[in-house]
Design an enzyme around this catalytic site. Structure first.
Site, PDB file in Angstrom:
ATOM      1  N   SER A 261       0.869  -1.177   0.000  1.00 42.37           N
ATOM      2  CA  SER A 261       0.000   0.000   0.000  1.00 42.37           C
ATOM      3  C   SER A 261       0.904   1.224   0.000  1.00 42.37           C
ATOM      4  O   SER A 261       2.097   1.127   0.317  1.00 42.37           O
ATOM      5  CB  SER A 261      -0.874  -0.008   1.266  1.00 42.37           C
TER       6      SER A 261
ATOM      7  N   TYR B 103      -2.275  -1.250  10.276  1.00 40.58           N
ATOM      8  CA  TYR B 103      -2.248  -1.445   8.828  1.00 40.58           C
ATOM      9  C   TYR B 103      -0.941  -0.910   8.253  1.00 40.58           C
ATOM     10  O   TYR B 103      -0.265  -1.584   7.456  1.00 40.58           O
ATOM     11  CB  TYR B 103      -3.453  -0.737   8.211  1.00 40.58           C
TER      12      TYR B 103
END
Length: 267
Positions: free
Chosen positions: A154, A167
């Site tokens: 990401s 995350y």
């Protein structure tokens, strides 16, 4: 049939919807056969619904509509033994494996003082340990002839994205793991790369994060702004990067952090 990955057999986790489905369909369009894995169940620490068995079946149907084979398995990537068994069975059915896309992932949102240990465990176990389990399940089928491991990270794996710290930490971990594997596996011609999307419109909908940015920490909102004039990219744009990394066009590409980020990491 002529395509950029004709005849390749590819594993995709988190394949039931969103980016995983997009990767599978894009690869099928270019001639690949797919092993499709998804947990097909929601998790208590994640505040949005995950995909269903019906979603996974729909992905398989979309692959078959493009004239390619699809094998499906309902597996939690946190379960290393079950995942390895599913991959072994899929490889037996398809006749080999050439690439793996570790796409399964979850996100939670919260400030530092509201994020729980249970959220940490779930996110790290799915996003980081699950990615490792995917690589470990695929590698026995790749080391004899080479291949490609593609681990979906990401933009949060490249910058200090706040308000979803587990995350961000897990996606940074995917990068470090992939760099280490790229060095270790280069000698057997297995390439290892990461892909780093900006926001993508999928079933991963962290509404809590949007609420925090709108109401609690609006000062942090600029960190999430793309340089290009778009709010989000599309799953297919990420899948085109995945397609390149599966294909022989990237045969000398390893250890790459491939950004499909609309310039958000420039900010």
């Amino acid at each position: 049939m002529s395509g950029r990955v004709t005849g390749k057999k590819v594993l995709v986790t988190g394949a039931a919807r969103g980016m995983g489905r997009s990767h599978a369909v894009r690869l099928a369009e270019e001639g690949a056969d797919l092993i499709l894995v998804d947990v097909c169940a929601s998790l208590p620490e994640v505040d949005y619904p995950l995909a269903t068995i019906e979603d996974l079946d729909e992905t398989a149907d979309l692959v078959r509509q493009r004239g390619r084979r699809a094998v499906t398995h309902v597996v939690d990537v946190r379960d290393a033994a079950a995942l390895a068994a599913a991959v072994d069975e899929g490889v037996a059915q398809l006749g080999g494996l050439d690439a793996s896309i570790a796409n399964a992932g979850v996100i939670t949102a919260g400030t530092w003082d509201t994020t729980t240990s249970a959220q940490w465990r779930t996110v790290v176990d799915v996003n980081l340990i699950g990615t490792w389990n995917t690589c470990a399940a695929a590698l026995p089928h790749l080391v004899s002839h080479g291949g490609s491991l593609i681990n979906i990270s990401s933009v949060a794996g490249l910058k200090g994205s706040p308000l979803h710290t587990p995350y961000t930490a897990s996606k940074h971990g995917v990068v470090g793991m992939s760099r280490a594997l790229a060095n270790e596996l280069a000698a057997v011609n297995v390439r290892v790369n990461t892909v780093h999307p900006t926001g993508v419109e999928t079933g991963m909908r962290p509404d809590g994060l949007h609420g925090l940015l709108a109401e609690t920490r609006s000062d942090l909102a600029p960190i999430f702004s793309n340089a290009l004039p778009i709010v989000m990219t599309e799953a297919r744009d990420v899948s085109n990067a995945v397609l390149f990394l599966v294909s022989e066009e990237s045969r000398h590409v390893t250890g790459l952090e491939f950004k499909v980020d609309a310039g958000v990491t420039l900010r």
